[in-house]
Scaffold this motif. Structure first.
Motif, PDB file in Angstrom:
ATOM      1  N   GLN A 158      13.656   3.691  -4.321  1.00  0.00           N
ATOM      2  CA  GLN A 158      14.586   3.670  -5.451  1.00  0.00           C
ATOM      3  C   GLN A 158      13.860   3.951  -6.765  1.00  0.00           C
ATOM      4  OE1 GLN A 158      16.728  -0.040  -5.421  1.00  0.00           O
ATOM      5  NE2 GLN A 158      17.722   0.355  -3.450  1.00  0.00           N
ATOM      6  N   LYS A 159      12.631   3.501  -6.858  1.00  0.00           N
ATOM      7  CA  LYS A 159      11.860   3.669  -8.089  1.00  0.00           C
ATOM      8  C   LYS A 159      11.461   5.127  -8.311  1.00  0.00           C
ATOM      9  CE  LYS A 159       7.674   2.044 -10.416  1.00  0.00           C
ATOM     10  NZ  LYS A 159       6.486   1.150 -10.331  1.00  0.00           N
ATOM     11  N   VAL A 160      10.963   5.801  -7.266  1.00  0.00           N
ATOM     12  CA  VAL A 160      10.461   7.170  -7.412  1.00  0.00           C
ATOM     13  C   VAL A 160      11.516   8.227  -7.108  1.00  0.00           C
ATOM     14  CG1 VAL A 160       8.125   6.420  -6.861  1.00  0.00           C
ATOM     15  CG2 VAL A 160       9.584   7.319  -5.030  1.00  0.00           C
ATOM     16  N   GLY A 161      12.587   7.820  -6.452  1.00  0.00           N
ATOM     17  CA  GLY A 161      13.614   8.780  -6.070  1.00  0.00           C
ATOM     18  C   GLY A 161      13.421   9.249  -4.641  1.00  0.00           C
ATOM     19  N   GLU A 162      14.508   9.564  -3.986  1.00  0.00           N
ATOM     20  CA  GLU A 162      14.445   9.916  -2.566  1.00  0.00           C
ATOM     21  C   GLU A 162      13.647  11.190  -2.312  1.00  0.00           C
ATOM     22  OE1 GLU A 162      17.459  10.600   1.244  1.00  0.00           O
ATOM     23  OE2 GLU A 162      18.224   9.865  -0.670  1.00  0.00           O
ATOM     24  N   GLU A 163      13.820  12.188  -3.171  1.00  0.00           N
ATOM     25  CA  GLU A 163      13.112  13.462  -2.977  1.00  0.00           C
ATOM     26  C   GLU A 163      11.600  13.281  -3.053  1.00  0.00           C
ATOM     27  OE1 GLU A 163      12.829  17.955  -4.965  1.00  0.00           O
ATOM     28  OE2 GLU A 163      14.420  16.550  -5.575  1.00  0.00           O
ATOM     29  N   GLU A 164      11.147  12.566  -4.079  1.00  0.00           N
ATOM     30  CA  GLU A 164       9.709  12.323  -4.236  1.00  0.00           C
ATOM     31  C   GLU A 164       9.189  11.451  -3.100  1.00  0.00           C
ATOM     32  OE1 GLU A 164       5.854  12.418  -5.805  1.00  0.00           O
ATOM     33  OE2 GLU A 164       7.620  13.676  -6.115  1.00  0.00           O
ATOM     34  N   ALA A 165       9.962  10.451  -2.705  1.00  0.00           N
ATOM     35  CA  ALA A 165       9.552   9.557  -1.612  1.00  0.00           C
ATOM     36  C   ALA A 165       9.378  10.337  -0.320  1.00  0.00           C
ATOM     37  CB  ALA A 165      10.591   8.456  -1.423  1.00  0.00           C
ATOM     38  N   ASN A 166      10.305  11.242  -0.037  1.00  0.00           N
ATOM     39  CA  ASN A 166      10.206  12.062   1.173  1.00  0.00           C
ATOM     40  C   ASN A 166       8.991  12.985   1.127  1.00  0.00           C
ATOM     41  OD1 ASN A 166      12.540  10.939   2.233  1.00  0.00           O
ATOM     42  ND2 ASN A 166      13.872  12.547   1.432  1.00  0.00           N
ATOM     43  N   LYS A 167       8.711  13.511  -0.058  1.00  0.00           N
ATOM     44  CA  LYS A 167       7.565  14.397  -0.241  1.00  0.00           C
ATOM     45  C   LYS A 167       6.256  13.653   0.009  1.00  0.00           C
ATOM     46  CE  LYS A 167       5.413  17.408  -3.702  1.00  0.00           C
ATOM     47  NZ  LYS A 167       5.513  17.915  -5.106  1.00  0.00           N
ATOM     48  N   VAL A 168       6.143  12.472  -0.586  1.00  0.00           N
ATOM     49  CA  VAL A 168       4.929  11.665  -0.418  1.00  0.00           C
ATOM     50  C   VAL A 168       4.772  11.212   1.027  1.00  0.00           C
ATOM     51  CG1 VAL A 168       3.816   9.483  -1.041  1.00  0.00           C
ATOM     52  CG2 VAL A 168       4.918  10.878  -2.803  1.00  0.00           C
ATOM     53  N   SER A 169       5.865  10.779   1.636  1.00  0.00           N
ATOM     54  CA  SER A 169       5.823  10.310   3.027  1.00  0.00           C
ATOM     55  C   SER A 169       5.417  11.436   3.974  1.00  0.00           C
ATOM     56  CB  SER A 169       7.186   9.749   3.444  1.00  0.00           C
ATOM     57  OG  SER A 169       7.518   8.621   2.662  1.00  0.00           O
ATOM     58  N   LYS A 170       5.934  12.629   3.712  1.00  0.00           N
ATOM     59  CA  LYS A 170       5.599  13.788   4.556  1.00  0.00           C
ATOM     60  C   LYS A 170       4.118  14.126   4.448  1.00  0.00           C
ATOM     61  CE  LYS A 170       7.101  18.553   5.501  1.00  0.00           C
ATOM     62  NZ  LYS A 170       5.804  19.239   5.351  1.00  0.00           N
ATOM     63  N   TRP A 171       3.609  14.136   3.196  1.00  0.00           N
ATOM     64  CA  TRP A 171       2.185  14.421   3.005  1.00  0.00           C
ATOM     65  C   TRP A 171       1.315  13.355   3.689  1.00  0.00           C
ATOM     66  CZ3 TRP A 171      -1.855  11.638   1.050  1.00  0.00           C
ATOM     67  CH2 TRP A 171      -3.062  12.334   0.887  1.00  0.00           C
ATOM     68  N   ALA A 172       1.674  12.093   3.508  1.00  0.00           N
ATOM     69  CA  ALA A 172       0.890  10.998   4.085  1.00  0.00           C
ATOM     70  C   ALA A 172       0.870  11.088   5.601  1.00  0.00           C
ATOM     71  CB  ALA A 172       1.464   9.654   3.644  1.00  0.00           C
ATOM     72  N   SER A 173       2.004  11.424   6.202  1.00  0.00           N
ATOM     73  CA  SER A 173       2.098  11.540   7.654  1.00  0.00           C
ATOM     74  C   SER A 173       1.221  12.682   8.163  1.00  0.00           C
ATOM     75  CB  SER A 173       3.551  11.762   8.067  1.00  0.00           C
ATOM     76  OG  SER A 173       3.651  11.976   9.452  1.00  0.00           O
ATOM     77  N   GLU A 174       1.308  13.837   7.510  1.00  0.00           N
ATOM     78  CA  GLU A 174       0.528  15.000   7.943  1.00  0.00           C
ATOM     79  C   GLU A 174      -0.963  14.786   7.715  1.00  0.00           C
ATOM     80  OE1 GLU A 174       2.296  18.150   5.728  1.00  0.00           O
ATOM     81  OE2 GLU A 174       4.025  18.354   7.078  1.00  0.00           O
ATOM     82  N   HIS A 175      -1.298  14.161   6.588  1.00  0.00           N
ATOM     83  CA  HIS A 175      -2.696  13.858   6.280  1.00  0.00           C
ATOM     84  C   HIS A 175      -3.255  12.882   7.304  1.00  0.00           C
ATOM     85  CE1 HIS A 175      -5.788  11.343   4.208  1.00  0.00           C
ATOM     86  NE2 HIS A 175      -6.234  12.522   3.842  1.00  0.00           N
ATOM     87  N   GLY A 176      -2.483  11.855   7.641  1.00  0.00           N
ATOM     88  CA  GLY A 176      -2.915  10.878   8.638  1.00  0.00           C
ATOM     89  C   GLY A 176      -3.114  11.508  10.002  1.00  0.00           C
ATOM     90  N   THR A 177      -2.237  12.439  10.357  1.00  0.00           N
ATOM     91  CA  THR A 177      -2.356  13.133  11.642  1.00  0.00           C
ATOM     92  C   THR A 177      -3.637  13.950  11.698  1.00  0.00           C
ATOM     93  OG1 THR A 177       0.039  13.254  11.940  1.00  0.00           O
ATOM     94  CG2 THR A 177      -1.296  14.845  13.163  1.00  0.00           C
ATOM     95  N   ARG A 178      -3.943  14.660  10.623  1.00  0.00           N
ATOM     96  CA  ARG A 178      -5.173  15.462  10.583  1.00  0.00           C
ATOM     97  C   ARG A 178      -6.410  14.573  10.692  1.00  0.00           C
ATOM     98  NH1 ARG A 178      -2.178  18.040   6.498  1.00  0.00           N
ATOM     99  NH2 ARG A 178      -3.370  17.021   4.838  1.00  0.00           N
ATOM    100  N   PHE A 179      -6.367  13.420  10.023  1.00  0.00           N
ATOM    101  CA  PHE A 179      -7.511  12.503  10.077  1.00  0.00           C
ATOM    102  C   PHE A 179      -7.677  11.939  11.493  1.00  0.00           C
ATOM    103  CE2 PHE A 179      -9.244   8.140   9.531  1.00  0.00           C
ATOM    104  CZ  PHE A 179     -10.509   8.500   9.091  1.00  0.00           C
TER     105      PHE A 179
END
Length: 244
Positions: A81-102
């Motif tokens: 709610q604080k950052v907005g759904e679009e930004e939250a989805n963007k950050v979550s997607k990056w974190a997921s992909e980054h974690g997978t690569r690691f």
């Protein structure tokens, strides 16, 4: 980002680089002792409400991560709610992909030895530190990315690594974070690993002696936390499972 990574990488001393050769020998010795195979007989099912696992007997159990996720649900919703759904989805997607690569890098290192990392790879700074500080503590690998389940807890999950840590059988989990986490921030992680200890006992008859969290902090540093009072966390997980 590339300039920063290159500068930091060039600061790594020759002494650190030597650990790549030492760790490669260390891992190859363990590979000869026991080859690790993934357990693909347990089907993983992703749903909007969380991840499920279907056992060979046809039972469907929620993942341990999904179960303990109820502890952080309110905090995550407030952040969205604080950052907005679009930004939250963007950050979550990056974190997921980054974690997978690691995770893939860590898995490839355990299975095939030290990996070649160029100066502009996102993990070029933290990887030599992992080879120096973390990998020498790991031995006698039992399984990597092992899918398991517990009929008593009615839960399932995938353990990143089951191996000896400082000479004792442990369940280890790779974690990535932008900032260093305090031990008090790791409640859900310990609950998750404790459930894996139950699964390991039921599926393979093995008793884990330690739970270990291995952190990659912002691709720049690494550290770990370990717990030996596994039964305490198992009992706590049982209470969460009753609520879920």
């Amino acid at each position: 980002l590339q300039v920063r990574q290159k500068k930091q990488y060039l600061k790594i001393s020759e002494e650190n680089i030597k650990f790549e050769y030492i760790t490669l020998k260390h891992i190859e010795n363990h590979k000869r002792k026991k080859r690790c195979m993934k357990n693909n007989t347990i089907e993983q099912i992703n749903t909007p409400s969380g991840r499920l696992y279907k056992t060979p007997e046809g039972k469907c159990y929620p993942s341990a991560t999904t179960v303990v996720g109820i502890l952080n649900k309110k905090k995550i919703e407030e952040w969205k709610q604080k950052v907005g759904e679009e930004e939250a989805n963007k950050v979550s997607k990056w974190a997921s992909e980054h974690g997978t690569r690691f995770h893939e890098l860590m898995e490839n290192t355990l299975q095939h030895g030290t990996q070649s990392i160029d100066l502009f790879n996102e993990f070029c700074v933290v990887y030599p530190k992992l080879l120096r500080d973390i990998y020498p503590q790991i031995s006698n690998v039992v399984a990597i990315e092992e899918r398991m389940y517990s009929d008593s807890l009615e839960v399932a999950g995938t353990a990143d690594l089951i191996a000896e840590w400082k000479g004792e059988l442990a369940i280890l989990d790779w974690k990535t974070s932008r900032h260093k986490k305090a031990p008090s921030d790791c409640l859900s992680y310990w609950l998750q690993l404790a459930s894996y200890a139950v699964m390991l006992k039921e599926r393979k008859g093995l008793d884990a002696k330690k739970l270990v969290l291995l952190f990659n902090e912002n691709d720049e540093d690494c550290y770990y936390y370990e717990q030996s009072n596994i039964q305490l966390w198992i009992e706590r997980f049982k209470k969460i499972r009753e609520i879920y």
